[in-house]
Enzyme design. Structure first.
Site, PDB file in Angstrom:
ATOM      1  N   GLN A  51       0.792  -1.240   0.000  1.00 31.33           N
ATOM      2  CA  GLN A  51       0.000   0.000   0.000  1.00 31.33           C
ATOM      3  C   GLN A  51       0.827   1.295   0.000  1.00 31.33           C
ATOM      4  O   GLN A  51       0.505   2.239  -0.718  1.00 31.33           O
ATOM      5  CB  GLN A  51      -0.925  -0.011   1.211  1.00 31.33           C
ATOM      6  CG  GLN A  51      -1.820   1.212   1.316  1.00 31.33           C
ATOM      7  CD  GLN A  51      -2.676   1.165   2.567  1.00 31.33           C
ATOM      8  OE1 GLN A  51      -3.662   0.456   2.621  1.00 31.33           O
ATOM      9  NE2 GLN A  51      -2.283   1.897   3.585  1.00 31.33           N
ATOM     10  N   GLU A  88      -3.325   9.303  -1.450  1.00 32.02           N
ATOM     11  CA  GLU A  88      -2.612  10.111  -0.457  1.00 32.02           C
ATOM     12  C   GLU A  88      -1.539  10.989  -1.094  1.00 32.02           C
ATOM     13  O   GLU A  88      -0.653  11.482  -0.404  1.00 32.02           O
ATOM     14  CB  GLU A  88      -1.987   9.207   0.610  1.00 32.02           C
ATOM     15  CG  GLU A  88      -3.033   8.415   1.360  1.00 32.02           C
ATOM     16  CD  GLU A  88      -2.498   7.735   2.608  1.00 32.02           C
ATOM     17  OE1 GLU A  88      -1.306   7.892   2.923  1.00 32.02           O
ATOM     18  OE2 GLU A  88      -3.284   7.047   3.264  1.00 32.02           O
ATOM     19  N   ASP A  90       4.190   0.280   4.281  1.00 33.19           N
ATOM     20  CA  ASP A  90       2.958  -0.217   4.902  1.00 33.19           C
ATOM     21  C   ASP A  90       2.423  -1.300   3.972  1.00 33.19           C
ATOM     22  O   ASP A  90       1.913  -1.007   2.892  1.00 33.19           O
ATOM     23  CB  ASP A  90       1.933   0.915   5.083  1.00 33.19           C
ATOM     24  CG  ASP A  90       0.654   0.421   5.776  1.00 33.19           C
ATOM     25  OD1 ASP A  90       0.576  -0.787   6.104  1.00 33.19           O
ATOM     26  OD2 ASP A  90      -0.268   1.234   5.972  1.00 33.19           O
ATOM     27  N   GLU A 127       4.937  -1.684   8.352  1.00 36.27           N
ATOM     28  CA  GLU A 127       3.637  -1.648   9.023  1.00 36.27           C
ATOM     29  C   GLU A 127       2.762  -2.793   8.518  1.00 36.27           C
ATOM     30  O   GLU A 127       2.773  -3.101   7.325  1.00 36.27           O
ATOM     31  CB  GLU A 127       2.993  -0.291   8.704  1.00 36.27           C
ATOM     32  CG  GLU A 127       1.638  -0.054   9.340  1.00 36.27           C
ATOM     33  CD  GLU A 127       1.131   1.360   8.997  1.00 36.27           C
ATOM     34  OE1 GLU A 127       1.959   2.290   8.873  1.00 36.27           O
ATOM     35  OE2 GLU A 127      -0.087   1.515   8.832  1.00 36.27           O
ATOM     36  N   ASP A 172      -1.074  -1.566  12.716  1.00 38.75           N
ATOM     37  CA  ASP A 172      -2.133  -0.588  12.393  1.00 38.75           C
ATOM     38  C   ASP A 172      -3.474  -1.317  12.476  1.00 38.75           C
ATOM     39  O   ASP A 172      -4.115  -1.327  13.543  1.00 38.75           O
ATOM     40  CB  ASP A 172      -1.862   0.004  11.003  1.00 38.75           C
ATOM     41  CG  ASP A 172      -3.022   0.834  10.473  1.00 38.75           C
ATOM     42  OD1 ASP A 172      -3.914   1.196  11.251  1.00 38.75           O
ATOM     43  OD2 ASP A 172      -3.046   1.140   9.254  1.00 38.75           O
ATOM     44  N   LYS A 230      -4.267   6.304  15.269  1.00 34.91           N
ATOM     45  CA  LYS A 230      -5.245   7.011  14.430  1.00 34.91           C
ATOM     46  C   LYS A 230      -6.475   7.309  15.292  1.00 34.91           C
ATOM     47  O   LYS A 230      -7.203   6.376  15.665  1.00 34.91           O
ATOM     48  CB  LYS A 230      -5.675   6.119  13.269  1.00 34.91           C
ATOM     49  CG  LYS A 230      -4.597   5.842  12.215  1.00 34.91           C
ATOM     50  CD  LYS A 230      -5.072   4.723  11.297  1.00 34.91           C
ATOM     51  CE  LYS A 230      -4.298   4.639  10.002  1.00 34.91           C
ATOM     52  NZ  LYS A 230      -4.626   3.398   9.255  1.00 34.91           N
ATOM     53  N   ARG A 256      -5.520   9.438   7.869  1.00 31.37           N
ATOM     54  CA  ARG A 256      -6.200   8.392   7.093  1.00 31.37           C
ATOM     55  C   ARG A 256      -6.045   8.716   5.604  1.00 31.37           C
ATOM     56  O   ARG A 256      -5.636   9.805   5.225  1.00 31.37           O
ATOM     57  CB  ARG A 256      -7.701   8.327   7.438  1.00 31.37           C
ATOM     58  CG  ARG A 256      -8.038   8.050   8.880  1.00 31.37           C
ATOM     59  CD  ARG A 256      -7.341   6.844   9.482  1.00 31.37           C
ATOM     60  NE  ARG A 256      -7.517   5.582   8.794  1.00 31.37           N
ATOM     61  CZ  ARG A 256      -8.244   4.545   9.228  1.00 31.37           C
ATOM     62  NH1 ARG A 256      -8.869   4.638  10.380  1.00 31.37           N
ATOM     63  NH2 ARG A 256      -8.315   3.415   8.552  1.00 31.37           N
ATOM     64  N   SER A 257      -6.441   7.752   4.782  1.00 34.88           N
ATOM     65  CA  SER A 257      -6.355   8.025   3.340  1.00 34.88           C
ATOM     66  C   SER A 257      -7.401   9.052   2.914  1.00 34.88           C
ATOM     67  O   SER A 257      -7.193   9.797   1.960  1.00 34.88           O
ATOM     68  CB  SER A 257      -6.485   6.731   2.546  1.00 34.88           C
ATOM     69  OG  SER A 257      -7.591   5.980   2.985  1.00 34.88           O
ATOM     70  N   LYS A 269       2.839  10.288  10.371  1.00 36.73           N
ATOM     71  CA  LYS A 269       2.612   9.759   9.012  1.00 36.73           C
ATOM     72  C   LYS A 269       1.349  10.416   8.471  1.00 36.73           C
ATOM     73  O   LYS A 269       0.288  10.265   9.069  1.00 36.73           O
ATOM     74  CB  LYS A 269       2.433   8.239   9.127  1.00 36.73           C
ATOM     75  CG  LYS A 269       2.037   7.520   7.849  1.00 36.73           C
ATOM     76  CD  LYS A 269       1.703   6.049   8.134  1.00 36.73           C
ATOM     77  CE  LYS A 269       1.201   5.376   6.882  1.00 36.73           C
ATOM     78  NZ  LYS A 269       0.511   4.108   7.145  1.00 36.73           N
TER      79      LYS A 269
HETATM   80  C1  2PG Z   1      -2.986   3.155   6.648  1.00 36.00           C
HETATM   81  C2  2PG Z   1      -3.807   4.367   6.242  1.00 36.00           C
HETATM   82  C3  2PG Z   1      -2.960   5.542   5.890  1.00 36.00           C
HETATM   83  P1  2PG Z   1      -6.266   4.057   5.494  1.00 36.00           P
HETATM   84  O1  2PG Z   1      -3.281   2.021   6.266  1.00 36.00           O
HETATM   85  O2  2PG Z   1      -2.050   3.302   7.427  1.00 36.00           O
HETATM   86  O3  2PG Z   1      -2.004   5.238   4.899  1.00 36.00           O
HETATM   87  O4  2PG Z   1      -4.696   4.056   5.200  1.00 36.00           O
HETATM   88  O5  2PG Z   1      -6.604   5.388   6.057  1.00 36.00           O
HETATM   89  O6  2PG Z   1      -6.924   3.784   4.171  1.00 36.00           O
HETATM   90  O7  2PG Z   1      -6.494   2.964   6.480  1.00 36.00           O
HETATM   91 MG    MG Z   2      -1.669   1.097   7.615  1.00 32.77          MG
END
Ligand code: 2PG
Ligand code: MG
Length: 428
Positions: free
Chosen positions: A164, A206, A243, A286, A313, A338, A367-368, A389
């Protein structure tokens, strides 16, 4: 003393960086101070995150937030009007009790986190302090080492590559300003190289380049070339951070790399990543395994944890109990923080504190799906997380956050301490 009683609240629908609806909350104090915050939204989500309450149906692809907004303007306002905005923990507890579900699915994690963060902003405002300073309570803080995305993939780029996030960490930087300037050069060099190779397809969710690579590893070789073209030494100056977001690749110990038409089991995926660790200056990984693969996570941490930061995560979903259990089991050695995974400021802080107690790295993350809201920057600095991040080095929902750190660094002046590579003790 300023009157910090909550006099009025207002929830409204606003729009995020993917053009999807999200929840904004304003909290007005009797003294006239106002706090405001917006809920972000993930695409690769852990199944144990606080639930984003969406309307379903056909409008906006089912992503409407009218119910979540109505909860803010109804039940949540009725609960909080008359309360003291300084009592964040008590307010968050009452919000959790009012919701009454384990996953915050009734009021909506989106309604709750926007409310909780807006209360926090109002409290800081009433003290006449920037949020980071209010949170620091006079304790020393550090400017975070940033993790910045160069290529996007996975759920953020139509699964064009399986991994990702391909990110960099400016290990040679002496200040936050220096770190983003170094990253800007790598980002630009990567864009040039992609263009020359005919592999540039725009940017992913992102702001990282949307790559047209033939394999996942090609992203790593391209990243090495970009670091070198920018005039830096991979490893000494710039480290690589991934990640994997492996929960998106499969479950029950089976993983599929669509780009390479390959099926891997948990051990194979560990082997693949360990091979990359041996060949590239990867300093952080990650979610190397999926959220349901605790055994794999333990094995990988045992094999790689002395060399690299292993971040949970989806695996930890900003949950203090999960962090504590994972630390006891030897799975991961760092936690992504987060706020909207937890759903309240107090639970977010508890997860971060659990990470610190375990001696782990702590990384506050966007977040994305993001907006101009910069609350997470203040959490990262004020709580002294050490790392931040927020995606790539393009698009204003990302740049708003990097720029906010620059302002804080400048405001701190001679007192500004940059966390730098010391947050990765394995490199010391
Ligand atoms: C992640 C986030 C940020 P998402 O996986 O760490 O890159 O993505 O907000 O889509 O979970
Ligand atoms: Mg992640």
């Amino acid at each position: 003393m300023t009157d910090t009683t909550i006099a009025r609240m207002h929830g409204r629908r606003v729009w995020d960086s993917r053009g999807r609806p999200t929840v904004e909350v304003e909290v007005h104090l009797a003294s006239g101070f106002t706090g405001r915050a917006i809920a972000p939204a993930g695409a690769s989500r852990g199944s144990n995150e606080a639930v984003d309450l969406r309307d379903g149906g056909t409008a906006f692809g089912g992503m409407g937030v009218s119910r979540a907004v109505a909860h803010v303007n109804g039940e949540i306002s009725r609960l909080l009007i008359g309360r003291n905005a300084l009592q964040q923990a008590a307010i968050d507890e009452e919000l959790i009790a009012l919701d009454g579900t384990p996953g915050k699915s009734r009021l909506g994690g989106n309604a709750m986190i926007a409310t909780s963060m807006a209360v926090l902003h109002a409290a800081a405002g009433a003290h006449g302090m920037p949020l980071y300073a209010y949170l620091a309570q006079g304790k020393g803080v550090r400017l975070p080492l940033p993790e910045i995305q160069i290529f996007g993939g996975g759920a953020h780029a139509g699964r064009r590559v399986d991994i990702q996030d391909f990110m960099v960490m400016a290990l040679g930087a002496r200040s936050f300003d220096d770190a983003v300037a170094m990253t800007a050069e790598v980002y630009r060099a990567a864009g040039e190289l992609m263009k020359e190779a005919g592999k540039l397809q725009g940017v992913a969710d992102e702001g990282g380049f949307w790559p047209a690579f033939a394999s996942n590893e090609e992203a790593l070789t391209m990243l090495m070339r970009a670091i070198e073209r920018a005039g830096y030494h991979p490893d000494e100056d710039i480290g690589i951070s991934l990640d994997v977001a492996a929960s998106e690749l499969g479950r029950n110990g089976r993983y599929r790399l669509g780009l390479e038409s390959r099926e891997l089991d948990s051990d194979d995926l560990c082997e693949l990543l360990l091979g990359w660790l041996a060949r590239y200056p990867i300093v952080s990984i990650e979610d190397p395994l999926a959220e349901d693969d605790a055994e794999g996570m333990k094995k990988f941490t045992a094999a790689a944890g002395s060399r690299a930061q292993i971040i949970g995560d989806d695996f930890l979903v900003t949950n203090a109990v999960r962090v504590k259990n994972a630390a006891a089991a030897g799975a991961c050695n760092a936690v992504l923080i987060k706020p909207n995974q937890a759903g309240t400021v107090t639970e977010t802080k508890a997860a971060l504190d659990a990470g610190k107690r375990a001696g782990w790295g702590t990384i506050v993350s966007a977040r994305s799906g993001e907006t101009e809201d910069v609350t997470i920057v203040h959490l990262a600095v004020g709580w002294d997380a050490g790392q931040l991040k927020v995606g790539s080095f393009a698009r204003s929902e990302r740049m708003a956050k990097w720029n906010e750190v620059l302002r804080i660094e400048e405001a701190l002046g001679a007192n500004a301490v940059f966390a730098g590579r010391a947050v990765l003790p394995r490199l010391a």
